[in-house]
Design a protein around this motif. Structure first.
Motif, PDB file in Angstrom:
ATOM      1  N   SER A 139       0.804  -1.225   0.000  1.00 48.60           N
ATOM      2  CA  SER A 139       0.000   0.000   0.000  1.00 48.60           C
ATOM      3  C   SER A 139       0.836   1.274   0.000  1.00 48.60           C
ATOM      4  O   SER A 139       0.306   2.363   0.174  1.00 48.60           O
ATOM      5  CB  SER A 139      -1.044   0.019   1.135  1.00 48.60           C
ATOM      6  OG  SER A 139      -0.458   0.435   2.341  1.00 48.60           O
ATOM      7  N   ALA A 140       2.161   1.130  -0.231  1.00 47.87           N
ATOM      8  CA  ALA A 140       3.016   2.317  -0.184  1.00 47.87           C
ATOM      9  C   ALA A 140       3.048   3.089  -1.501  1.00 47.87           C
ATOM     10  O   ALA A 140       3.607   4.169  -1.555  1.00 47.87           O
ATOM     11  CB  ALA A 140       4.436   1.921   0.202  1.00 47.87           C
ATOM     12  N   SER A 141       2.463   2.536  -2.573  1.00 45.86           N
ATOM     13  CA  SER A 141       2.579   3.249  -3.849  1.00 45.86           C
ATOM     14  C   SER A 141       1.250   3.848  -4.287  1.00 45.86           C
ATOM     15  O   SER A 141       0.901   4.925  -3.865  1.00 45.86           O
ATOM     16  CB  SER A 141       3.173   2.327  -4.894  1.00 45.86           C
ATOM     17  OG  SER A 141       4.426   1.846  -4.450  1.00 45.86           O
ATOM     18  N   CYS A 142       0.475   3.111  -5.095  1.00 52.23           N
ATOM     19  CA  CYS A 142      -0.767   3.730  -5.592  1.00 52.23           C
ATOM     20  C   CYS A 142      -1.882   3.674  -4.561  1.00 52.23           C
ATOM     21  O   CYS A 142      -2.865   4.391  -4.663  1.00 52.23           O
ATOM     22  CB  CYS A 142      -1.229   3.048  -6.872  1.00 52.23           C
ATOM     23  SG  CYS A 142      -1.946   1.417  -6.598  1.00 52.23           S
ATOM     24  N   GLY A 143      -1.719   2.801  -3.564  1.00 49.42           N
ATOM     25  CA  GLY A 143      -2.735   2.688  -2.513  1.00 49.42           C
ATOM     26  C   GLY A 143      -3.940   1.861  -2.927  1.00 49.42           C
ATOM     27  O   GLY A 143      -4.864   1.657  -2.146  1.00 49.42           O
ATOM     28  N   GLY A 144      -3.919   1.325  -4.151  1.00 46.45           N
ATOM     29  CA  GLY A 144      -5.062   0.567  -4.642  1.00 46.45           C
ATOM     30  C   GLY A 144      -5.329  -0.700  -3.831  1.00 46.45           C
ATOM     31  O   GLY A 144      -6.453  -1.192  -3.790  1.00 46.45           O
ATOM     32  N   CYS A 145      -4.286  -1.230  -3.193  1.00 48.00           N
ATOM     33  CA  CYS A 145      -4.462  -2.489  -2.463  1.00 48.00           C
ATOM     34  C   CYS A 145      -4.878  -2.258  -1.011  1.00 48.00           C
ATOM     35  O   CYS A 145      -5.025  -3.208  -0.255  1.00 48.00           O
ATOM     36  CB  CYS A 145      -3.145  -3.258  -2.479  1.00 48.00           C
ATOM     37  SG  CYS A 145      -1.800  -2.288  -1.784  1.00 48.00           S
ATOM     38  N   LYS A 146      -5.058  -1.003  -0.623  1.00 50.02           N
ATOM     39  CA  LYS A 146      -5.343  -0.721   0.791  1.00 50.02           C
ATOM     40  C   LYS A 146      -6.572  -1.473   1.320  1.00 50.02           C
ATOM     41  O   LYS A 146      -6.527  -2.036   2.426  1.00 50.02           O
ATOM     42  CB  LYS A 146      -5.512   0.793   0.971  1.00 50.02           C
ATOM     43  CG  LYS A 146      -5.158   1.243   2.351  1.00 50.02           C
ATOM     44  CD  LYS A 146      -5.039   2.729   2.407  1.00 50.02           C
ATOM     45  CE  LYS A 146      -5.365   3.208   3.795  1.00 50.02           C
ATOM     46  NZ  LYS A 146      -5.695   4.595   3.839  1.00 50.02           N
ATOM     47  N   PRO A 147      -7.669  -1.543   0.539  1.00 50.42           N
ATOM     48  CA  PRO A 147      -8.814  -2.302   1.069  1.00 50.42           C
ATOM     49  C   PRO A 147      -8.477  -3.766   1.341  1.00 50.42           C
ATOM     50  O   PRO A 147      -8.957  -4.342   2.307  1.00 50.42           O
ATOM     51  CB  PRO A 147      -9.859  -2.193  -0.052  1.00 50.42           C
ATOM     52  CG  PRO A 147      -9.467  -1.009  -0.854  1.00 50.42           C
ATOM     53  CD  PRO A 147      -7.983  -0.895  -0.741  1.00 50.42           C
ATOM     54  N   LEU A 148      -7.607  -4.349   0.495  1.00 47.95           N
ATOM     55  CA  LEU A 148      -7.235  -5.749   0.714  1.00 47.95           C
ATOM     56  C   LEU A 148      -6.352  -5.878   1.953  1.00 47.95           C
ATOM     57  O   LEU A 148      -6.485  -6.811   2.738  1.00 47.95           O
ATOM     58  CB  LEU A 148      -6.498  -6.302  -0.510  1.00 47.95           C
ATOM     59  CG  LEU A 148      -7.315  -6.410  -1.789  1.00 47.95           C
ATOM     60  CD1 LEU A 148      -6.443  -6.890  -2.940  1.00 47.95           C
ATOM     61  CD2 LEU A 148      -8.473  -7.374  -1.599  1.00 47.95           C
ATOM     62  N   VAL A 149      -5.443  -4.916   2.112  1.00 52.18           N
ATOM     63  CA  VAL A 149      -4.572  -4.946   3.291  1.00 52.18           C
ATOM     64  C   VAL A 149      -5.436  -4.798   4.556  1.00 52.18           C
ATOM     65  O   VAL A 149      -5.263  -5.521   5.540  1.00 52.18           O
ATOM     66  CB  VAL A 149      -3.499  -3.828   3.221  1.00 52.18           C
ATOM     67  CG1 VAL A 149      -2.669  -3.786   4.489  1.00 52.18           C
ATOM     68  CG2 VAL A 149      -2.602  -4.027   2.016  1.00 52.18           C
ATOM     69  N   GLU A 150      -6.405  -3.894   4.476  1.00 53.04           N
ATOM     70  CA  GLU A 150      -7.318  -3.727   5.620  1.00 53.04           C
ATOM     71  C   GLU A 150      -8.078  -5.017   5.890  1.00 53.04           C
ATOM     72  O   GLU A 150      -8.279  -5.408   7.032  1.00 53.04           O
ATOM     73  CB  GLU A 150      -8.330  -2.617   5.330  1.00 53.04           C
ATOM     74  CG  GLU A 150      -7.819  -1.251   5.703  1.00 53.04           C
ATOM     75  CD  GLU A 150      -8.798  -0.142   5.338  1.00 53.04           C
ATOM     76  OE1 GLU A 150      -9.781  -0.411   4.627  1.00 53.04           O
ATOM     77  OE2 GLU A 150      -8.548   0.997   5.768  1.00 53.04           O
ATOM     78  N   GLY A 151      -8.483  -5.676   4.784  1.00 53.17           N
ATOM     79  CA  GLY A 151      -9.218  -6.936   4.927  1.00 53.17           C
ATOM     80  C   GLY A 151      -8.370  -7.982   5.635  1.00 53.17           C
ATOM     81  O   GLY A 151      -8.836  -8.684   6.532  1.00 53.17           O
ATOM     82  N   CYS A 168     -16.609   1.410   8.333  1.00 53.06           N
ATOM     83  CA  CYS A 168     -15.408   0.679   7.926  1.00 53.06           C
ATOM     84  C   CYS A 168     -15.055  -0.340   9.006  1.00 53.06           C
ATOM     85  O   CYS A 168     -15.752  -0.474  10.000  1.00 53.06           O
ATOM     86  CB  CYS A 168     -14.248   1.651   7.707  1.00 53.06           C
ATOM     87  SG  CYS A 168     -13.654   2.349   9.249  1.00 53.06           S
ATOM     88  N   SER A 169     -13.939  -1.030   8.771  1.00 56.53           N
ATOM     89  CA  SER A 169     -13.570  -2.112   9.681  1.00 56.53           C
ATOM     90  C   SER A 169     -13.191  -1.606  11.071  1.00 56.53           C
ATOM     91  O   SER A 169     -13.052  -2.378  12.007  1.00 56.53           O
ATOM     92  CB  SER A 169     -12.404  -2.891   9.092  1.00 56.53           C
ATOM     93  OG  SER A 169     -11.322  -2.017   8.886  1.00 56.53           O
ATOM     94  N   LYS A 170     -12.973  -0.293  11.195  1.00 54.71           N
ATOM     95  CA  LYS A 170     -12.634   0.222  12.525  1.00 54.71           C
ATOM     96  C   LYS A 170     -13.885   0.628  13.284  1.00 54.71           C
ATOM     97  O   LYS A 170     -14.046   0.317  14.457  1.00 54.71           O
ATOM     98  CB  LYS A 170     -11.712   1.435  12.401  1.00 54.71           C
ATOM     99  CG  LYS A 170     -10.307   1.070  12.062  1.00 54.71           C
ATOM    100  CD  LYS A 170      -9.442   2.314  12.079  1.00 54.71           C
ATOM    101  CE  LYS A 170      -8.078   2.000  11.507  1.00 54.71           C
ATOM    102  NZ  LYS A 170      -7.454   3.185  10.980  1.00 54.71           N
ATOM    103  N   CYS A 171     -14.774   1.379  12.599  1.00 56.40           N
ATOM    104  CA  CYS A 171     -15.896   1.937  13.370  1.00 56.40           C
ATOM    105  C   CYS A 171     -17.025   0.945  13.588  1.00 56.40           C
ATOM    106  O   CYS A 171     -17.689   0.989  14.613  1.00 56.40           O
ATOM    107  CB  CYS A 171     -16.413   3.219  12.744  1.00 56.40           C
ATOM    108  SG  CYS A 171     -17.016   3.050  11.062  1.00 56.40           S
ATOM    109  N   ARG A 172     -17.244   0.026  12.660  1.00 52.79           N
ATOM    110  CA  ARG A 172     -18.388  -0.881  12.819  1.00 52.79           C
ATOM    111  C   ARG A 172     -18.262  -1.738  14.081  1.00 52.79           C
ATOM    112  O   ARG A 172     -19.184  -1.781  14.897  1.00 52.79           O
ATOM    113  CB  ARG A 172     -18.577  -1.758  11.578  1.00 52.79           C
ATOM    114  CG  ARG A 172     -19.118  -1.010  10.365  1.00 52.79           C
ATOM    115  CD  ARG A 172     -19.607  -1.977   9.301  1.00 52.79           C
ATOM    116  NE  ARG A 172     -20.897  -2.524   9.663  1.00 52.79           N
ATOM    117  CZ  ARG A 172     -22.055  -2.088   9.171  1.00 52.79           C
ATOM    118  NH1 ARG A 172     -22.067  -1.127   8.280  1.00 52.79           N
ATOM    119  NH2 ARG A 172     -23.173  -2.621   9.567  1.00 52.79           N
ATOM    120  N   PRO A 173     -17.111  -2.429  14.294  1.00 55.39           N
ATOM    121  CA  PRO A 173     -17.019  -3.221  15.532  1.00 55.39           C
ATOM    122  C   PRO A 173     -17.107  -2.348  16.785  1.00 55.39           C
ATOM    123  O   PRO A 173     -17.675  -2.751  17.795  1.00 55.39           O
ATOM    124  CB  PRO A 173     -15.646  -3.881  15.443  1.00 55.39           C
ATOM    125  CG  PRO A 173     -15.224  -3.752  14.045  1.00 55.39           C
ATOM    126  CD  PRO A 173     -15.926  -2.578  13.458  1.00 55.39           C
TER     127      PRO A 173
END
Ligand SMILES: Cc1cc2nc3c(=O)[nH]c(=O)nc-3n(C[C@H](O)[C@H](O)[C@H](O)COP(=O)(O)OP(=O)(O)OC[C@H]3O[C@@H](n4cnc5c(N)ncnc54)[C@H](O)[C@@H]3O)c2cc1C
Ligand SMILES: NC(=O)c1ccc[n+]([C@@H]2O[C@H](COP(=O)([O-])OP(=O)(O)OC[C@H]3O[C@@H](n4cnc5c(N)ncnc54)[C@H](O)[C@@H]3O)[C@@H](O)[C@H]2O)c1
Ligand code: SF4
Ligand code: FES
Length: 814
Positions: free
Chosen positions: A457-469, A525-530
């Motif tokens: 996730s350090a470049s385009c950031g496109g993979c951030k949702p997967l990293v979060e997942g 998101c994965s932080k606020c929902r729980p």
């Protein structure tokens, strides 16, 4: 002492410096490094210029390696120096500014130049490309004085530039030569959907237009097209492709085709001269995306470090447009062609489209619009050239997350099903296994930490949702930073404001909270929902119905997920005291289900590890023991020493006290996990002084210790009070734990909470007997409403379905 070889890098950009970073890791002492860069900046993330323009990042934030990095690594850096001459015989490079440096090894990484259409008027003021920080600054500056912009080129760069200019308040027209956008990355259907979406964002398009001139006197005022029509604009951005920057290499006699010709080890035709990045051409291809360039850099670094490598074999590429609110993915060969078969699915209403291109039973390309969550998985299949025969339809339709994840409503099950070597971050070549390892073994519990540790996730950031997942899946119960201010990007409200609003307005569901409190992102998101799920359950234990889909993976499956996707079973053994009958039962289950590993935990419990998800209900049914809640933000264990029953030093019955505490608090959920221990004397064999609540026997009574932690950051407990009887121990620890339940932020361990509020505050809050009683009453009420999750699952057909194995995909022609 061996003298270091002199390595010179021309081009302080993304590909060259990435190769140096690798090299420094592999052979830090081998080279004396000098870098020349035409731009006056340290190495920065060119990709993120689009985000800078669109207001998503500052220029400071896109620096990859700051000035210190160069000095820390003993690199001599010449910024603002353009190399104009390479003497390949004498092995010396010379900059326009007159600096000459000899080399043993030379690395050319001069990137590309934007292609500037040779139009009449192209030299007017206000005509620019979009390639570097200077261009970005020019656009930001122009938007202050001018209102209209025209972007020539409806490719990735043109659209990202146009989105940025819209953000800056300009009216933007995109002029495209083809009759649909991004024809190099998308098929027509996806391109039309994209156009509609961008039009809704305010972008205007002029398709099938060939520009013949740029209007204006000194400064551009617009474009003239071949059909005689015109467009107005005081800023003209050309984004019509790039060409490898090869002039220097050509002038130095190095073999050039479209780019600098390189072999599988990035060697050019000149001895000891290598080329990497957009300037290079490998097997006829000059790449224009970072992922392949980083792959080249990794191979080159190994080669230069003397590490054995097979060489670079070329790359399959994928792209993702970085425009907020639009999800577009394209990978491999996406157009129909001879021998290709394509499967398509389109939901006009939902705005999604998916196309898979198949050849000889293999997936060779894919286009996704609207929902790109399958992108990484599909791209991995394309790269691996694996057969998808019989799976085509299920791949096209996607497997329902509910089917897979027991009602998770997220793509977590699909992520879970991905192999460890599948690439999650295309830009940086980071696999799922590497990210899982960072989370599970290296203490990375935020996206930022994973980024630092793995570069994902350090470049385009496109993979951030997967990293979060993945963070959501593998961090189990320890996801993220403690939630304090604003919880996450979805709201600016603080934890206390949110809890107060929920309580005052009696908001009764996660969605209601998000609606009423005007969340920026309606899905959360994965932080606020729980966090919201916990606060609601804590405030309204009787009325609130727990939302399983808002819980983290471990809590949804009532088991601890492991790196390989298997789970663990930990039956409750009160106070760590068991019996031969119980042990036999556990042993029989372990044998029957061929449990790969049985282990004692640090909290004196037995852990059956490596359990398949579908075996969990059967195992719990056979065990017929209460859940040890080893997975949740709940009371975990109460560890005990043998105490005065057996030990000659013991002053009290620590085992009996431990069992009472564990029975009192079992199934108690909390902002974070809670661990207790009871020691029978100050020798403290149960290590009570690093627990959330530690009870230590003294002559004639008990010390109650609180706020300890034995995790990453060890914290010793502080003494809350000293009491005489076991009932008082129960009262004080209940009151303390309820205060923590009510006041701590989601994810905040007692140790962090204590550090924040201080012992004096807690003492004061628990000082009066009536206050303690009120807290005890509320905790007891909550606990009286809980039940054993596994008993419920074992008895319910519906709940057991969540643990069933994945449905087999249907063959296409059935
Ligand atoms: C706005 C924008 C967005 C992008 N988004 C993406 C994306 O989302 N995903 C993706 O994969 N790619 C994206 N790209 C492409 C990506 O940035 C490039 O592929 C990558 O930067 C190429 O790296 P490089 O090192 O080969 O070239 P560069 O990063 O261009 O570095 C070359 C450097 O060499 C310097 N130089 C050139 N000649 C000389 C000389 N003679 N002497 C000294 N220095 C010299 C140049 O000034 C430059 O700083 C984007 C590009 C732009 C412009
Ligand atoms: N999200 C990303 O991955 C991303 C973002 C920005 C840039 N980049 C990279 O940067 C490089 C440059 O991007 P790009 O979009 O300029 O290149 P590109 O080649 O992908 O697209 C250029 C577009 O301009 C159009 N065009 C060509 N001549 C034209 C003319 N005379 N008038 C109107 N349109 C014309 C083409 O039809 C084409 O669609 C590429 O390598 C790209 O991959 C990638
Ligand atoms: S803590 Fe004290 S009572 Fe308990 S085992 Fe150790 S020495 Fe014995
Ligand atoms: S895919 Fe671009 S940063 Fe990960």
């Amino acid at each position: 002492m061996t003298t270091k070889q002199k390595l010179v890098l021309i081009g302080n950009g993304m590909a060259g410096v990435r190769a140096i970073e690798h090299l420094l890791k592999l052979a830090p002492e081998r080279y004396e490094i000098t870098i020349f860069g035409s731009e006056p900046h340290p190495n920065y993330n060119r990709i993120m210029l689009s985000s800078v323009l669109a207001g998503g990042a500052s220029l400071q934030e896109i620096i990859i390696n700051d000035w210190n990095w160069y000095s820390e690594n003993d690199i001599t850096l010449y910024t603002g120096h353009t190399i104009t001459r390479i003497d390949t015989d004498r092995k010396v490079v010379t900059s326009q500014q007159g600096v000459s440096v000899p080399y043993d090894t030379l690395l050319i990484a001069t990137g590309s130049n934007p292609f500037m259409l040779p139009l009449p008027g192209a030299d007017k003021e206000g005509v620019i490309a979009f390639r570097d920080i200077k261009d970005c600054e020019t656009m930001i500056e122009a938007a202050r004085s001018y209102k209209k912009a025209v972007v020539i080129g409806g490719g990735l760069l043109g659209l990202e530039a146009a989105r940025g200019l819209l953000h800056l308040g300009m009216k933007v027209q995109v002029v495209h030569i083809n009759d649909y956008l991004m024809e190099r990355q998308l098929d027509e259907t996806a391109a039309r959907m994209l156009q509609r979406e961008l039009e809704a964002q305010g972008m205007e398009f002029m398709l099938k237009k060939s520009t013949t001139a740029i209007k204006g006197k000194k400064r551009a005022t617009g474009l003239v097209f071949s059909d005689g029509s015109e467009a107005d604009g005081d800023l003209v951005v050309m984004a019509v492709g790039i060409k490898p920057n090869v002039d220097l290499a050509r002038a130095s006699g190095i073999e050039i085709n479209r780019g600098i010709v390189i072999d599988d080890f990035m060697r050019t035709s000149a001895p000891d001269v290598y080329a990497v990045g957009e300037c290079a051409e490998h097997r006829g291809i000059a790449y224009g995306l970072v992922a392949p360039l980083y792959e080249q850099g990794a191979v080159l670094a190994k080669h230069l470090a003397g590490v054995n490598t097979e060489g670079y074999g070329g790359s399959v590429t994928s792209t993702k447009l970085k425009v907020s609110g639009v999800d577009v993915f394209s990978g491999g060969i996406f157009n129909d062609g001879p021998g290709n078969r394509s499967l398509k699915i389109q939901d006009e209403l939902g705005g999604t489209y998916k196309k898979l291109v198949i050849k000889d039973g293999k997936l060779i390309g894919a286009v996704l619009f609207g929902d790109t969550s399958d992108g990484a998985e599909l791209f991995s299949m394309i790269k691996k050239e694996e057969s998808i025969e019989g799976r085509e339809k299920s791949l096209l339709l996607g497997v329902s997350p509910d089917q897979l994840a027991g009602g998770s409503g997220s793509g977590s099950a699909r992520l879970l099903a991905m192999a460890d070597d599948e690439i999650i971050c295309g830009c940086n070549g980071v696999s799922k296994g590497t990210i899982a390892d960072a989370i599970l073994n290296k203490g990375c519990n935020t996206v930022g930490a994973i980024k630092t540790c793995t570069k994902a996730s350090a470049s385009c950031g496109g993979c951030k949702p997967l990293v979060e997942g993945l963070l959501q899946i593998y961090s189990g119960d320890s996801i993220g930073e403690p939630v304090k201010e604003g919880i996450c990007g979805c709201t600016t409200l603080s934890r206390d404001e949110i809890v107060a609003s929920i309580s005052e307005m009696r908001l009764m569901s996660v969605n209601e909270v998000m609606n009423v409190l005007e969340w920026n992102n309606s899905e959360g998101c994965s932080k606020c929902r729980p966090a919201l799920n916990y606060y609601l359950g804590m405030l309204f234990p009787e009325e609130y119905v727990d939302e399983k889909e808002s819980r983290v993976t471990n809590e949804r499956f009532h088991a601890n997920i492991q790196k390989d996707g298997t789970f663990t079973v930990v039956p409750r053994i009160y106070g760590g005291i068991t019996s031969p009958t119980e042990l036999k039962k556990i042993a029989e289950v372990a044998e029957k289900y061929e449990v790969p590993l049985v282990k004692f935990t640090g909290g004196q419990r037995l852990d059956l590890m490596g359990i398949k998800k579908e075996d969990l209900p059967k195992i719990w049914s056979d065990l017929d023991m209460p859940s040890g809640h080893a997975y949740g933000k709940t009371l975990r264990t109460v560890k005990t020493c043998v105490g005065n029953t057996f030990c000659r030093f013991g002053t009290q019955d620590s085992m009996g006290m431990g069992v009472k505490l564990e029975k009192a608090f079992e199934r108690m959920n909390a902002p974070a996990k809670v661990k207790l221990a009871v020691s029978g004397c100050p020798r403290n064999c149960a290590e009570a002084s690093i627990k959330d609540v530690g009870v230590i026997a003294i002559d004639g009574g008990w010390e109650i210790h609180v706020g300890g932690n034995g995790g990453i950051k060890v914290r010793a407990t502080e003494v809350l009070t000293v009491v005489k009887t076991e009932d008082e121990v129960l009262e004080w620890s209940s009151a303390y734990l309820q205060l923590y339940r009510e006041q701590a932020a989601w994810n905040e361990r007692t140790a962090h909470w204590m550090e924040r509020v201080g012992l004096d505050y807690v003492k004061q809050a628990l000082e009066k007997a009536e206050d303690r009683q009120a807290l005890v009453g509320r905790l007891q009420k909550t606990l009286s409403l809980t039940s054993d999750p596994w008993k419920e699952i074992v008895q319910s057909d519906d709940l057991r379905k969540n643990f069933e194995p994945l449905a087999k995909p249907q063959p296409v022609n059935s």
